[in-house]
Design a protein around this motif. Sequence first.
Motif, short mmCIF file in Angstrom:
data_model
loop_
_atom_site.label_atom_id
_atom_site.label_comp_id
_atom_site.label_asym_id
_atom_site.label_seq_id
_atom_site.Cartn_x
_atom_site.Cartn_y
_atom_site.Cartn_z
N PHE A 47 0.83 -1.20 0.00
CA PHE A 47 0.00 0.00 0.00
C PHE A 47 0.86 1.25 0.00
CE2 PHE A 47 -2.29 3.49 1.90
CZ PHE A 47 -3.52 3.43 1.25
N ARG A 48 1.85 1.25 0.87
CA ARG A 48 2.70 2.44 0.97
C ARG A 48 3.54 2.66 -0.29
NH1 ARG A 48 4.37 2.40 7.34
NH2 ARG A 48 2.38 3.25 8.05
N ILE A 49 3.94 1.57 -0.93
CA ILE A 49 4.73 1.71 -2.16
C ILE A 49 3.86 2.29 -3.28
CG2 ILE A 49 5.91 0.39 -3.96
CD1 ILE A 49 6.89 -1.45 -1.59
N GLU A 50 2.66 1.77 -3.38
CA GLU A 50 1.71 2.30 -4.37
C GLU A 50 1.43 3.78 -4.08
OE1 GLU A 50 0.23 1.18 -7.03
OE2 GLU A 50 -1.48 2.54 -7.29
N SER A 51 1.25 4.04 -2.82
CA SER A 51 0.95 5.39 -2.37
C SER A 51 2.09 6.35 -2.73
CB SER A 51 0.73 5.31 -0.86
OG SER A 51 0.50 6.55 -0.32
N GLN A 52 3.30 5.88 -2.58
CA GLN A 52 4.45 6.71 -2.94
C GLN A 52 4.59 6.89 -4.43
OE1 GLN A 52 8.30 6.57 -1.23
NE2 GLN A 52 7.55 5.13 0.28
N ALA A 53 4.29 5.83 -5.19
CA ALA A 53 4.36 5.96 -6.65
C ALA A 53 3.43 7.09 -7.09
CB ALA A 53 3.98 4.65 -7.30
N VAL A 77 9.17 -6.49 -1.13
CA VAL A 77 7.79 -6.46 -0.63
C VAL A 77 6.79 -6.74 -1.75
CG1 VAL A 77 6.01 -4.98 0.42
CG2 VAL A 77 8.37 -4.84 1.22
N VAL A 78 7.02 -6.14 -2.92
CA VAL A 78 6.04 -6.30 -4.01
C VAL A 78 6.46 -7.31 -5.06
CG1 VAL A 78 5.09 -3.97 -3.76
CG2 VAL A 78 7.02 -4.35 -5.30
N GLY A 79 7.69 -7.81 -5.00
CA GLY A 79 8.18 -8.73 -6.03
C GLY A 79 8.87 -7.96 -7.13
#
Lengths: 1060, 487
Positions: free
Chosen positions: B44-50, B131-133
Amino acid sequence: MKKLLQSLFMMLLFAATAFGQERTITGTVTGKEDGLPLPGVSVKIKGTSGGTTTAADGKYSLKTSTKTGTIEFSSIGYILQSRAIGASNVMNVTLETDSKTLTDVVVVGYGTQKRGETTGSTASVSGASIAQKPIQSLEAGLAGRAAGVQITVPAGLLNTPPVFRIRGTNSISLSSQPLFVIDGVVATTGDQGLTASAANPLASINPNDIESIDIAKDAASTAIYGSRAANGVVFVTTKRGKTGAPVVNYDFWVGWSKAYRLPELLDAFQYTDYKNEAIANANAIRPGSVNVTFNGVSQLQKFVLTNGPDGQPINTRWYDYAYRTGVSQNHNVNVSGGTDNTKYYMGFGYTNQQGIYQKNDFKRLNGLFNVDSKLNKFITIGGKLSYSNEKNLAAISSGSLNGEAYGTSGIARTTLVNSPNVSPFNNDGSYNLGATFVGPMNNIVTGNQVGFYNFAQVLSLNRENNEIDHLQSNAYFQLTPFKWLNLKSMYGIDYINSDNDIFYNPVHGPGQGVLGEGIGAFRKRKNWTWTNTAQASYEISQHNFNLLLGQEQQRNTVTGYGIDRQGLTDPAYDVVQAGYTLNNSTGAAYGENYLLSYFGRLNYNYAGKYFLSGNLRQDEYSALGVKKGIFWGASAGWEITKENFWSSAGLDKVFSSFKIKGSYGKVGNISGIGDYATFSTYGSALYGGVASSIYSAAGNKELTWETSKKTDVGINFGLLKGRLEFEVDYYKNNIDGLILNVSQSPSTGVPSSVATNIGSMYNKGFEFNVNATPLKSASFSWNSNFNIAYNKNEVTALAPGLTEIVTPTGSTATGENVNRSIPGYSIGYLYVVRTGGVDPATGRRIFFNQAGRAVTYQHIVPTGASQWTYLDNGSTAPAITQGADAVMYHNTAPKFYGGFDNTFRYKGFDLNVMLTYQLGFWVSYGTNAGLHDQRYWNNAVDVLARWQKPGDDTNFPRAIYTDNVSYGNTIPLDINIFKGDFVKLRNVSFGYTIPQTAFGKSGINRVRVYVAGQNLAIITKYPGPDPEVSSNGSSSSGQGSDRNSGPNARTYTMGLSLGF
Amino acid sequence: MNKGNIYIAILCSTIVFTSSCKKELLDPALKTSVAAENAFDTQFRIESQANSLYGSLKNGSFYGGRYLAYGNIRGEDFINETGNLVTASDVWSLNLANSATSVKGLWSQGYLTINRCNVFIDGMTTKGNSVVGDAAGAKYVAEARLIRALSYYSLLQLFARPYADGNGSKPGLPLRLTGITGPGFSDLARSTVDQVYTQILADLNYAETNLPSTNANALLNTTRAHKNTAIALKTRVYLSMGKWAEVITEANKLVPAVAPFKAKANVANDLVTDIALVFKAPYTTAESIFSLPMTSSASPLDYPGTQNSLASYFYFTNATPGTTEYSLNPTGVIANTGWKSTDKRRALLFTSAASKQFVAKFIAPSPYTDYVPVIRWSEVLLNLAEARVRSTNTIDPQALLLLNAVRQRSDATTTLAPATVTDFTDALLLERRIEFLGEGLRGPDLTRLLLTLPLKGSAPAKTSSENGYIWPISSDELSLNKLMTDN
């Protein structure tokens, strides 16, 4: 509690009657100066307990069984009188005021100390000297009253927090304001409002309720406050009850305030001619360069007079619509009294002050209740309850608060910019509104713009209001198990609720583009302090010890929320609760911090001759990376008059006292560090409505407090039996590990500057204070205080790679950068480009580049020619920029400052004249650049001395329309830097106390009527309204920049004090 | 004094000193932000940062408003109405100071975006990919690199000499490719223009390889990068470098040889029938290869902000259309007689009561929430057309078809038929002025060809060799970066 009090009264009554068989001594106590009866004077037989106090009419009656002995008459503020009991049963006494009243006891951290025993440096100001003044908060009354204390009132907007500096500016990025300790509890300071009106929380203390203000300056007297002491500590003590019958005082004043020294501007006729000349000049140089497309035709811009409703050309003085004579009134009532066991003080105040700006008001309603009750020999309890409601009202930004300098709404600036040949009203009486700004009437100009907002319309409908509810309270429990031991626990709260109400009407001004806007924002700040101390004092054969140990916790939390609504659903609505089309949140705030401390102090003296003192404090602070720190201070003193050799040399006949003292210590500064400054964080953001987390702040895990190492050496001595008292101090404060918000080069892309402990600075100087009683007779007296401080400030190091700290006036993006701090110079030095007058041949401003070569500028040049050319050969020169060509020009921190206070009394008349001064500093009058901007902006009248033909020798370049460079509106120039030195007639009051005999048995004991004035006169060469004015508020590194700020107020008051 | 009191005293003291401290309050937790240490903990946080990287790009000081505004007003088609330095009157009159609002603001927001991309790429390497692959990780990094490339490209257009001046040998930008999270990295010298372009292309090539060929829906195909986004941007980048063959290679990946000119791969990008639809909600037509979305949220800010939005520069600053910062130059492109009054693009102009004309592509009222177009399909077509003509130096048949495809979409009654190569390139540039009026392409079009910035109103002309042709470097950068040099 009530029962307890009742029984106490009963006991007293019983005691009084039980021994009532002996003789009764009666009499009246009067004051020597004015011959008026003195209430509340303690009358007792020496060596016994009990006794009585004088009643409101000064009369007392003391029953005693002794035939011999001495009766002592004492009252705070008067010299103690002892009279032997004789045969007569009547004893009338006159008491002489003690000019050293305040010097009796000094408030120090967690207690008090006798003035004669202190070895630190503390200045004291009595509450009386700031009462009855047309001020909002106590600091505003302190200017010139204490050596080394610099108070600057930066704006005429009511309740703007004054700039408060003790011994110079002691930080760059953090706060340089001192720590305020009010009745033992550390108080919240700084503007608490979220609107364009100012809200200083210290205004919650009614100056009339203040007993004393003690300003601790050196390490010895501040170290007990450890990590927060670097800027000095101000102890405010509110009034407490005194033993005796209830004393009631009522004070009233009414005042009139006006702006003063506003710049003289062109009138409509001068303006129209001058601007048209500027247009003609520009067009002559390059035809078409100042054209405007009007009705589809490109034509020359043109300024044209418009006739008003009276058929005469409109000639508007915009000042008349912005400023007013503010009428203020103030009422205070207080009641105090008590028994030996329980004492109380109650004060109530109402003030309703109008500022110099239209609709800028300050209204305060406050109550204070202090009580101390001795339950028995061992236990004392007491407390304080203080509540205040303040309304800080305004309708529009004054443009004078920190960050507002370039706001389009700023009313002080708009009065200067708006064209005098248009009126705020159309001839039909409606507001003259253009598409966005004031309407152009007959002028034909680019964008139809001849000014900013028509603020008359804005003033009529908009609001920038703030309301503060402020609760300050404490309760203590004190135990004295042994005579030498005192245990005390005190819990105090300081709660501030700040309610903000902003409304922008949809027709004109800031609300126009958004079709009306309402903002409601609430912020709640809660602060509690719990202090536990143990104090032991012990005396053994002239060795006196006093030991204090303590623990303290302080917790601050802040939460805030609000709504920002735009697009009124009906144009008639004007509250935030109405209907709007767009709703956004605003003012969200969340913060917390915690300070945990242990401290101790040991005072020792031998025979009142040799003094030693040591302070130690350990603080742990939640907002720091390195949380724990130890701070300390040590001091020593020597009272030479008590030495035998002194009297054998006969020096005791010259000096009534002579004391040498010195101190050294290490204290800190954490004021202004963000609660979460150590964290690198990702903040909330949106991308087209999708939640996102954005890298927004770079933190520093190593962050810790700033450290100040303070040295103080001083001598105090008295001459002529104390009629002249001198204090001389030398001090030095070395500040290490200054926290700098170290800017990284923008290309690093670090989202915030990083707070880093790096950099150093020092302040050093002398203070000289003299209290004198030059004249004193039965009917006439003259008391005088003169103080002067010399301070030298120098920044000695910034961060490696960081060569300068530039402090913007206004915002970073749109403001100007005139203050620059670099090593080797004092903080906030002015950094400007030098100029060399006007070239008589061409009428162009001459600038000097870094190499010192003269470069001229002409705003409009023929196609292909350069605006910048070398004076010597006319060849193209690189553009002058501040970055490349500015020089470190002048200091902004005053080198000398102080005050001269004189009180004269003749019988019932009293006259007080107070002068304050600051010398040896310079101010950037940035407003002056705007006052000469060659766009449609109105100009100061001196612009008429412009260059007109070759050979003209003048400082005012050829008028060329749209030129915003030649006078410094884009590059700060030396022509706008002026010496700020001033002497102000700060206060004058003239009063008459009506003899008590005039009132007979009416119950009135004291009536004083007076007239007074504030800021009546100023001697300065500064051309702006007031060299004290500052655009950057209390910013440490942004002083001495006066850009678009409004003037200060001159106030006349008339008042009345009644005592019952 | 009795013993009782002593006991009370001792008891009180003991209670106070032992039980009252709340040590845990010395370590407050973050309640309104995420600590850097935890930023890559979850999908979630990675998507959020993107998303935040796009958000940084669309900041009002940068691509969300001002970058496009500068591109417009450096050209000859606009007249400054207010003389306000904050709203770029100095950009318009081509006499910027190093300390100008526009210079400092664009420079810092551009690099802020670049560093956020770098920090994100680093974070994905150290933690996020695990975390996301790796596959999802590569896609995220591709997005970051695309945004970084676009940011560098945009800064180059204003702060460096055009590629055509010395084939990229002139000073470019400090090239920063690793994330910076603390002090100590201020100094870095400028790379050459060519080196920066090389990096931009490396980023876009990586993006093309690792981005999905299509996103889930029209909105995401407009607001999040996909393969066509990278390809389309490459046509723009190569065109700016004058590398016509590479423009053709990239464009040919998508553009068919003959009409209809609808993307033959990945997202089916195409010209919409009515150009007006591009600028209307939902703003997600097949033509919008990449646009930046806005909403009316002020906190967090999701629109360009005061004095940044295109609508406020070119349409209205208050609710009244035509009261704003820049009107259309009456002698500019709107005076062109070949641009017929029936052309649908004329409908995207507004005429005020004072007979002034304004761009009416961006007309959402305050807080000005129009999507900002970054690249449209019609630009890819015109990029290809121009590259074909300039590379072959002939009147290329496909180029003529592409040019007319764009013209006839809005003006069916006109067929352009330039007689010479020069006429053809002039017609192409004119078509771009008309098609992208208000979309910020005119400034870069002039400079990439080293054309003179023409005179307009009271603002002078600037030849490509004159001071002021490109912007000065931010005074903040010059004072804090010891290795930086000014233009």
